[in-house]
Design a protein around this motif. Structure first.
Motif, PDB file in Angstrom:
ATOM      1  N   VAL A 117       5.723 -40.906  42.831  1.00 28.41           N
ATOM      2  CA  VAL A 117       5.279 -40.367  41.398  1.00 28.41           C
ATOM      3  C   VAL A 117       6.213 -40.998  40.377  1.00 28.41           C
ATOM      4  N   LEU A 118       7.441 -41.171  40.306  1.00 31.83           N
ATOM      5  CA  LEU A 118       7.949 -41.720  39.403  1.00 31.83           C
ATOM      6  C   LEU A 118       7.612 -43.430  38.873  1.00 31.83           C
ATOM      7  N   VAL A 119       7.357 -44.003  40.113  1.00 38.55           N
ATOM      8  CA  VAL A 119       6.924 -45.524  39.757  1.00 38.55           C
ATOM      9  C   VAL A 119       5.498 -45.493  39.158  1.00 38.55           C
ATOM     10  N   SER A 120       4.678 -44.589  39.742  1.00 40.69           N
ATOM     11  CA  SER A 120       3.277 -44.606  39.276  1.00 40.69           C
ATOM     12  C   SER A 120       3.065 -44.218  37.811  1.00 40.69           C
ATOM     13  N   ALA A 121       4.055 -43.179  37.237  1.00 45.14           N
ATOM     14  CA  ALA A 121       3.927 -42.625  35.942  1.00 45.14           C
ATOM     15  C   ALA A 121       4.398 -43.607  35.037  1.00 45.14           C
ATOM     16  N   LEU A 122       5.557 -44.390  35.530  1.00 46.55           N
ATOM     17  CA  LEU A 122       6.129 -45.608  34.475  1.00 46.55           C
ATOM     18  C   LEU A 122       5.008 -46.590  34.278  1.00 46.55           C
ATOM     19  N   VAL A 123       4.474 -47.110  35.645  1.00 52.05           N
ATOM     20  CA  VAL A 123       3.172 -48.456  35.520  1.00 52.05           C
ATOM     21  C   VAL A 123       2.142 -47.696  34.733  1.00 52.05           C
ATOM     22  N   ILE A 124       1.473 -46.476  34.918  1.00 53.76           N
ATOM     23  CA  ILE A 124       0.379 -46.061  34.293  1.00 53.76           C
ATOM     24  C   ILE A 124       0.913 -46.098  32.786  1.00 53.76           C
ATOM     25  N   ASP A 125       2.128 -45.280  32.440  1.00 52.30           N
ATOM     26  CA  ASP A 125       2.279 -45.319  30.959  1.00 52.30           C
ATOM     27  C   ASP A 125       2.539 -46.599  30.268  1.00 52.30           C
ATOM     28  N   LEU A 126       2.936 -47.453  31.110  1.00 52.17           N
ATOM     29  CA  LEU A 126       3.187 -49.030  30.430  1.00 52.17           C
ATOM     30  C   LEU A 126       1.841 -49.365  30.159  1.00 52.17           C
ATOM     31  N   LEU A 127       0.841 -49.419  30.856  1.00 50.64           N
ATOM     32  CA  LEU A 127      -0.501 -49.921  31.000  1.00 50.64           C
ATOM     33  C   LEU A 127      -1.371 -49.271  29.671  1.00 50.64           C
ATOM     34  N   MET A 128      -1.034 -47.980  29.570  1.00 44.22           N
ATOM     35  CA  MET A 128      -1.678 -47.058  28.719  1.00 44.22           C
ATOM     36  C   MET A 128      -1.033 -47.292  27.219  1.00 44.22           C
ATOM     37  N   ASN A 129       0.205 -47.898  27.160  1.00 44.31           N
ATOM     38  CA  ASN A 129       0.650 -47.888  25.764  1.00 44.31           C
ATOM     39  C   ASN A 129       1.354 -49.409  25.567  1.00 44.31           C
ATOM     40  N   GLN A 130       0.587 -50.562  25.672  1.00 41.70           N
ATOM     41  CA  GLN A 130       0.827 -51.790  25.467  1.00 41.70           C
ATOM     42  C   GLN A 130       2.116 -52.146  25.895  1.00 41.70           C
ATOM     43  N   LEU A 131       2.528 -51.893  26.990  1.00 41.59           N
ATOM     44  CA  LEU A 131       3.819 -52.064  27.935  1.00 41.59           C
ATOM     45  C   LEU A 131       4.956 -51.564  27.066  1.00 41.59           C
ATOM     46  N   GLN A 132       4.680 -50.161  26.649  1.00 41.71           N
ATOM     47  CA  GLN A 132       5.972 -49.284  25.957  1.00 41.71           C
ATOM     48  C   GLN A 132       5.757 -48.046  26.553  1.00 41.71           C
ATOM     49  N   ILE A 133       6.971 -47.616  26.765  1.00 38.30           N
ATOM     50  CA  ILE A 133       7.189 -46.173  27.461  1.00 38.30           C
ATOM     51  C   ILE A 133       7.187 -45.304  26.050  1.00 38.30           C
ATOM     52  N   HIS A 134       6.160 -44.319  26.327  1.00 45.23           N
ATOM     53  CA  HIS A 134       5.682 -43.281  25.085  1.00 45.23           C
ATOM     54  C   HIS A 134       6.297 -42.139  25.658  1.00 45.23           C
ATOM     55  N   ASN A 135       6.817 -41.891  26.573  1.00 44.45           N
ATOM     56  CA  ASN A 135       7.433 -40.627  27.187  1.00 44.45           C
ATOM     57  C   ASN A 135       6.502 -39.364  27.487  1.00 44.45           C
ATOM     58  N   ARG A 136       5.262 -39.274  26.806  1.00 42.98           N
ATOM     59  CA  ARG A 136       4.470 -38.165  26.821  1.00 42.98           C
ATOM     60  C   ARG A 136       3.058 -38.608  27.013  1.00 42.98           C
ATOM     61  N   PRO A 137       2.194 -38.209  27.779  1.00 39.61           N
ATOM     62  CA  PRO A 137       2.391 -36.877  28.729  1.00 39.61           C
ATOM     63  C   PRO A 137       2.867 -37.298  29.998  1.00 39.61           C
ATOM     64  N   VAL A 138       2.392 -38.561  30.521  1.00 36.83           N
ATOM     65  CA  VAL A 138       2.407 -39.229  31.696  1.00 36.83           C
ATOM     66  C   VAL A 138       3.815 -39.159  32.367  1.00 36.83           C
ATOM     67  N   VAL A 139       4.886 -39.826  31.526  1.00 38.18           N
ATOM     68  CA  VAL A 139       6.150 -40.013  31.935  1.00 38.18           C
ATOM     69  C   VAL A 139       6.845 -38.512  32.327  1.00 38.18           C
ATOM     70  N   HIS A 140       6.519 -37.589  31.180  1.00 44.11           N
ATOM     71  CA  HIS A 140       7.212 -36.232  31.384  1.00 44.11           C
ATOM     72  C   HIS A 140       6.526 -35.585  32.542  1.00 44.11           C
ATOM     73  N   TRP A 141       5.479 -35.605  32.993  1.00 44.12           N
ATOM     74  CA  TRP A 141       4.981 -35.128  34.076  1.00 44.12           C
ATOM     75  C   TRP A 141       5.583 -35.792  35.456  1.00 44.12           C
ATOM     76  N   GLY A 142       5.450 -36.911  35.212  1.00 44.59           N
ATOM     77  CA  GLY A 142       5.981 -37.793  36.479  1.00 44.59           C
ATOM     78  C   GLY A 142       7.529 -37.295  36.694  1.00 44.59           C
ATOM     79  N   LEU A 143       8.194 -37.113  35.742  1.00 46.13           N
ATOM     80  CA  LEU A 143       9.678 -37.251  35.743  1.00 46.13           C
ATOM     81  C   LEU A 143       9.730 -35.459  36.380  1.00 46.13           C
TER      82      LEU A 143
END
Length: 580
Positions: free
Chosen positions: A356-382
């Motif tokens: 869950v955690l690894v998938s959330a980080l990877v998906i968020d990085l791909l969606m946000n030009q290799l930057q973690i933007h916290n919401r919503p993917v990373v928040h739900w993943g965490l």
């Protein structure tokens, strides 16, 4: 290979969960003049003003017509982006003017959302001042830094919006626009105004609630050390969530910007330290104690540097933190993922939480030009990660209670499980203390009768009201007996292992994963295990769970007779009752 297949299948299962609606779809722009007239407005759609803007460094241009200002020397500037990064690669300290023209449907009132524009800015819409955050200036003495998300109402126009931002940075580690600038109509007002704030409060509240619950568990269960550190991790990350995103704590009067910035980074460092200590307690005996100690010291040093230096310099400690976090993640994954089967019952929950955690980080990085933007993917993943870790802890504890067997009054042999609920650690501890106290009283009475023959015929003993010396003697004997029980359990376990498998204690240490094996030249040694074989060399505070776990490993991998299994189970229960 089997583990990789499971991880891959679990990742596919999680994609729908992590991509569930958490915020509306955001569509971007590419050119300097942003044209949104052909977009489908309504239905809550939100559009970003990402793309190439114009930037003049070293001048605050006239907001009415910046391109005609004599001081204008425009160069392309990517939004979001920082002028100290490529392609500009300019000095971090500085000020200037960002501007672009946005074409929208005419006659439609709109809303524009800005997040972080370090370190201070003024926003002009069609020449009119619309928002000010901090005090932008041409010198560090005059600048007043601040972070505060803004939602600006834009009245209906003829279809052209001239956006001008006066921005300065003399206090932050980066200068520019940190996140996308968003725009929507009335249908998307909720998504830009209320939803981000509510989601941050929800996310923070969930983690803080879980954290407090885990810490409360330690009050009633002294063995819940792993839950304690997971609770600290949840509290730290949940509190930090109020410092990022919508910057909720930045809206509290009296909290300086510099203090909040340093706290944001320090919470992150202590979050990592708490989680590494959690892994150490969770995998007791499999992770060297040096790892959490080194990580803890590393995070303390980074925190001290963050506190000592100004914000601009101190927060640069996040760079070595990211390097250290990546190195620790790779080390733990490479060394301990292959041992997942040794993590005990419920390991599937642990495995799923990592996916869950690894998938959330990877998906968020791909969606946000290799930057973690916290919401919503990373928040739900965490959130899912923490919930699954708690489920794993619950499974381990349920299995431990199952192994304890029925709780019995040692003096009468009557089962106590029907009198009070044994499922709670509080009552479980009371049962153990009651039985152990009665056993110690009987042992003490026998010793006193043996020492004083005149008491041999008496049925009861009258104890003096002041019995401090007796209690000290009792505690000393009890401590000595419990240590002897522990060494006897390990010696008997080792004897069974050698008898049924023909293998040595070195192989038991390696295969069980409970004890470290050291190389003395070319000879493997089990120094720690050897200390537990003699009460005189036993550590002052022995990690008795390692011995119990070793015994359970022998039970699972040796074909013991009924008598051997019964005796070993009885010895395990005796150690747990005496030392837990």
């Amino acid at each position: 290979m089997q583990i990789l297949k499971r991880l891959f299948s679990n990742s596919l299962f999680l994609l729908l969960i992590l991509l569930m609606p958490g915020s509306p779809a955001v569509y971007g722009a590419e050119t300097a003049s942003i044209d949104l007239r052909d977009k489908q407005w309504g239905a809550g759609q939100v559009f970003s003003l990402d793309g190439t803007w114009r930037f003049t460094r070293g001048a605050f241009l006239a907001p009415a017509n910046p391109a005609a200002d004599p001081a204008a020397s425009d160069s392309p500037f990517p939004i979001p982006g920082f002028w100290n990064d490529a392609p500009l690669s300019q000095q971090t300290n500085g000020f200037g003017t960002l501007h672009t023209q946005v074409r929208v449907p005419a006659g439609k009132p709109l809303y524009m959302a800005l997040s972080d524009v370090p370190a201070a800015y003024r926003l002009f819409i069609n020449g009119e001042l619309s928002a000010t955050v901090g005090t932008p200036a041409a010198s560090p003495d005059l600048e007043s830094p601040h972070f505060l998300p803004q939602l600006i109402s834009i009245p209906a126009t003829d279809g052209v919006i001239e956006v001008v931002i006066h921005v300065s940075n003399f206090h932050y580690k980066q200068g520019g626009v940190r996140r996308s600038i968003l725009i929507t109509d009335e249908s998307g007002y909720y998504w830009l105004k209320d939803w981000p704030m509510l989601f941050d409060i929800f996310f923070s509240g969930v983690l803080i609630t879980i954290g407090l619950s885990l810490l409360a568990q330690r009050l009633i269960d002294r063995d819940a050390r792993a839950a304690t550190f997971l609770g600290l991790f949840c509290l730290v990350i949940g509190t930090r969530a109020l410092l990022v995103g919508e910057r909720i704590l930045y809206q509290v009067d009296g909290l300086p910007w510099s203090v909040l910035q340093k706290a944001e980074h320090i919470f992150l460092y202590f979050g990592m330290a708490s989680f590494v200590y959690y892994l150490y307690e969770l995998l007791e005996g499999q992770i060297s104690k040096r790892l959490p100690q080194l990580v803890g010291a590393y995070c303390v040093v980074l925190s001290l540097l963050t506190l000592i230096f100004p914000v601009k310099t101190g927060t640069l400690t996040v760079i070595p933190f990211k390097v250290g976090a990546l190195a620790i993640s790779v080390f733990v994954a490479a060394r301990y993922v292959p041992r997942l089967r040794q993590f005990g019952p419920g390991v599937q929950w642990f495995r799923l939480s990592v996916v869950v955690l690894v998938s959330a980080l990877v998906i968020d990085l791909l969606m946000n030009q290799l930057q973690i933007h916290n919401r919503p993917v990373v928040h739900w993943g965490l959130i899912l990660f923490v919930v699954l870790q708690v489920t794993y802890l619950w499974q381990l504890r349920a299995n431990r209670l199952k192994q304890l067997g029925p709780l019995t009054d040692h003096s009468s042999g009557v089962a106590l499980s029907g009198l009070l609920p044994r499922s709670t650690p509080l009552f479980e501890g009371l049962y153990r203390e009651l039985g152990d106290s009665r056993k110690r009283i009987r042992d003490l009475e026998s010793r006193l009768r043996g020492e004083h023959g005149q008491l041999a015929g008496q049925q009861t003993l009258t104890y003096p009201s002041s019995s401090a010396a007796v209690h000290r003697h009792e505690a000393h004997d009890d401590r000595r007996d419990s240590r002897a029980l522990l060494t006897e359990l390990l010696r008997f376990t080792l004897n069974l292992w050698e008898r049924h498998t023909g293998k040595s204690k070195v192989q038991l240490a390696e295969q069980s994963g409970c004890w470290r094996v050291y190389m003395d030249g070319s000879t493997p040694k089990t120094r720690t295990l050897d200390k537990y074989l003699n009460p005189k060399t036993l550590p002052k505070n022995p990690r008795w769970r390692l011995v119990v776990r070793t015994s359970h490993y022998v039970i699972a991998h040796c074909d013991l007779s009924k008598d051997e299994r019964t005796r070993l189970d009885r010895m395990i229960q005796g150690v747990e009752h005496a030392l837990s």
